[in-house]
Each structure stands twice: as C-alpha cells, then as structure tokens.
Design a protein around this motif. Sequence first.
Motif, short mmCIF file in Angstrom:
data_model
loop_
_atom_site.label_atom_id
_atom_site.label_comp_id
_atom_site.label_asym_id
_atom_site.label_seq_id
_atom_site.Cartn_x
_atom_site.Cartn_y
_atom_site.Cartn_z
N ARG A 226 46.41 72.11 -17.40
CA ARG A 226 44.97 71.88 -17.48
C ARG A 226 44.60 70.55 -16.83
NH1 ARG A 226 41.65 75.19 -19.87
NH2 ARG A 226 40.08 73.53 -19.90
N LEU A 227 45.42 69.53 -17.03
CA LEU A 227 45.15 68.25 -16.39
C LEU A 227 45.24 68.36 -14.87
CD1 LEU A 227 47.13 65.74 -18.67
CD2 LEU A 227 44.65 65.98 -18.49
N GLU A 228 46.25 69.07 -14.39
CA GLU A 228 46.42 69.23 -12.94
C GLU A 228 45.29 70.01 -12.31
OE1 GLU A 228 50.18 71.12 -12.78
OE2 GLU A 228 51.32 69.33 -13.35
N ASP A 229 44.74 70.99 -13.06
CA ASP A 229 43.69 71.84 -12.52
C ASP A 229 42.29 71.30 -12.75
OD1 ASP A 229 45.70 73.55 -11.75
OD2 ASP A 229 45.44 74.92 -13.45
N SER A 230 42.17 70.20 -13.51
CA SER A 230 40.85 69.70 -13.90
C SER A 230 40.06 69.23 -12.69
CB SER A 230 40.99 68.54 -14.89
OG SER A 230 39.72 67.98 -15.18
N ARG A 231 38.80 69.59 -12.64
CA ARG A 231 37.87 69.12 -11.61
C ARG A 231 36.70 68.37 -12.23
NH1 ARG A 231 41.81 70.25 -9.61
NH2 ARG A 231 42.28 71.65 -7.86
N THR A 232 36.79 68.08 -13.52
CA THR A 232 35.71 67.38 -14.21
C THR A 232 35.82 65.88 -13.96
OG1 THR A 232 35.83 69.05 -15.96
CG2 THR A 232 34.58 67.05 -16.44
N PRO A 233 34.76 65.21 -13.55
CA PRO A 233 34.83 63.77 -13.31
C PRO A 233 35.17 63.02 -14.59
CG PRO A 233 32.56 64.52 -13.28
CD PRO A 233 33.41 65.75 -13.30
N PRO A 234 35.87 61.89 -14.49
CA PRO A 234 36.25 61.12 -15.69
C PRO A 234 35.05 60.42 -16.31
CG PRO A 234 36.84 59.91 -13.71
CD PRO A 234 36.35 61.26 -13.24
N PRO A 235 35.21 59.90 -17.51
CA PRO A 235 34.11 59.13 -18.13
C PRO A 235 33.80 57.88 -17.31
CG PRO A 235 35.83 59.65 -19.73
CD PRO A 235 36.38 59.99 -18.39
#
Length: 297
Positions: free
Chosen positions: A167-176
Amino acid sequence: MYVAPGGVAADTGTVDTVATSEFRATRLAVPGVATTVGYRSTGLPQGTHLGLPSPYLTFIFSLEGPVETTFDPDRGADDRQATTILLSGLHTSPAFVVQPERQSGIQLAINPLASRALFGVPAGELPLVGEGEDVLGSAAERLRQRLMQELPWEQGFAEVGRYLRRRLEDSRTPPPRAELVAGWTWIARHRGSGSMEGLSRHVHLGPRQLSTLFDREFGVSPKRLSRLMRFHNAKRRVVATTHGSGESVADIAADCGYADHSHLVREFREFTSLSPTGWLEHERRNVQAETYPYPED
C-alpha cells in the motif's frame, strides 16, 4: 483505541471454561506502524470492555467474529457497529466493545501521519469506528481470510507487513503539510505537555490556522491531541506501577505535566470512565497487552 480482550469487563453471565488469553507483540518494519499485537482468548466472561482513547489510529483484523462497538452503551444493541476489519480515527471518549467468549485477531497502532499513505485519506476523514474494507477495498478482506487459516503469529505478521508495504509503494496520496508533521512531532517530543503558544511559534502558524489544519488532518485540535499524548504517557506509567516502578499517582501526575493528583484523576475519568486505580484493577489481568510505545519511541 485498544480493543483486544482483557479490557474493562462487566460480566453478564458465567462460563464453565477457564479463561485463557495469549498476546504476541512485534514491530513491523513498516513506516507509520507503531506496534502490532496478535491476540487470542477463549472462555472470557461475556460483557463489555473499553477501547481507550489513544494518539494512534486503530486497525484490526478480527479472526473470529466481528468486533461490535458503540460509543453510547445506553442506546442498546441497535447502536452497535459490527466490523471484521476495524479502522478507527482518533477519539477522546472510550468506546464500549462487546466481549464475546472467544476472540482472535491482529491489532495495529498506526501513526496518524501515515494515514494518507496507508489508507489513502487523512486521519481526520476516518470514521470513529468504521469497516476497513470500505476504505481499503477487497484486498484487505482477502488478507483477513488468509489470516483466518490459523497461521503461526510470525507468518500472519509477515502477511500483514507485506500488505502494508504494498500500500505504501502504491500510494499516490500527497503527504501531510510540513507544518503538521513538525507540529505532531513537537507535541510527541513534549509528551503532550508543551504549550499551545510554543507549538505555534515552532511551526510559524497562528493558533486559529493551526487548529483548523489539525482538525482537518487529524480530526482533533492541537490541544486535544496534546491531551491524548499526555494521557497515553500517564497511562503507561500507571501500568508500570504493577511491575514495581514504585511511583504513586501523585508522582505520575507531577512528572506528566498535570496540575496535581486530582487533575490526573479527572483526565482518567474522562478518557476511561474510571479512576487510575479503578482502571488498573479492572485491567490488571491483562496489562501485558498494553504494548504501545510512546509516539516518540
């Protein structure tokens, strides 16, 4: 929120079998995962126990039946939410969790700063208690089905670790935002006892803007998050008294930044509905399950 067996229980009947509980804790090599605890219990008295407020998100794969939870026990069974993959945002009141005779699962404590990368949304957008499959999709349920095959703990932990790393590798959500990362870290470093003025100066944001951003990202204000961290630290110290730490509640209150003994007791009653000694008496049988580290650890 901690909901593994052995919490504050209110018996509603008797059971003929002897209660047995097994806990296995580990640290997964996954950024943002504070701890992972496997639990398995049988012969428990049926009743309810408390899922306590925490500065972590709660993520559970239930391997027996669903976890039934409510924040208002007076509303009865119709108000309970049943989840087989429980995902919980930050909250500041205890959750009441149905304790069946048998329970088994894997529970993770997740740093709220990792919510975007692991769950695809800020922690503030997570429900107080929700079905994890609704957020994570069917892959999470497929993982739960594999975990239900009575795998050894180490193999089950490895499966969860692989799933989260993907899930971390596939994440495309910008960080905080950087200010929020710095703010959360500052509060953790001060163990919830730093002033709001000091926090504002540290992140170069005014109190109103800071509160708005924290509410949006974490679901709680900076002051609420500070109280959660301070309580978390104090609760760990209360648990340590069962292992011969020699500290009194007054000592813990002073060292954790409370005004006095009464202030700590009031905080405990708000977050647990019990005094420190009352909570500990109910928890004594399974304080070994209190394995969460402090966020800074």
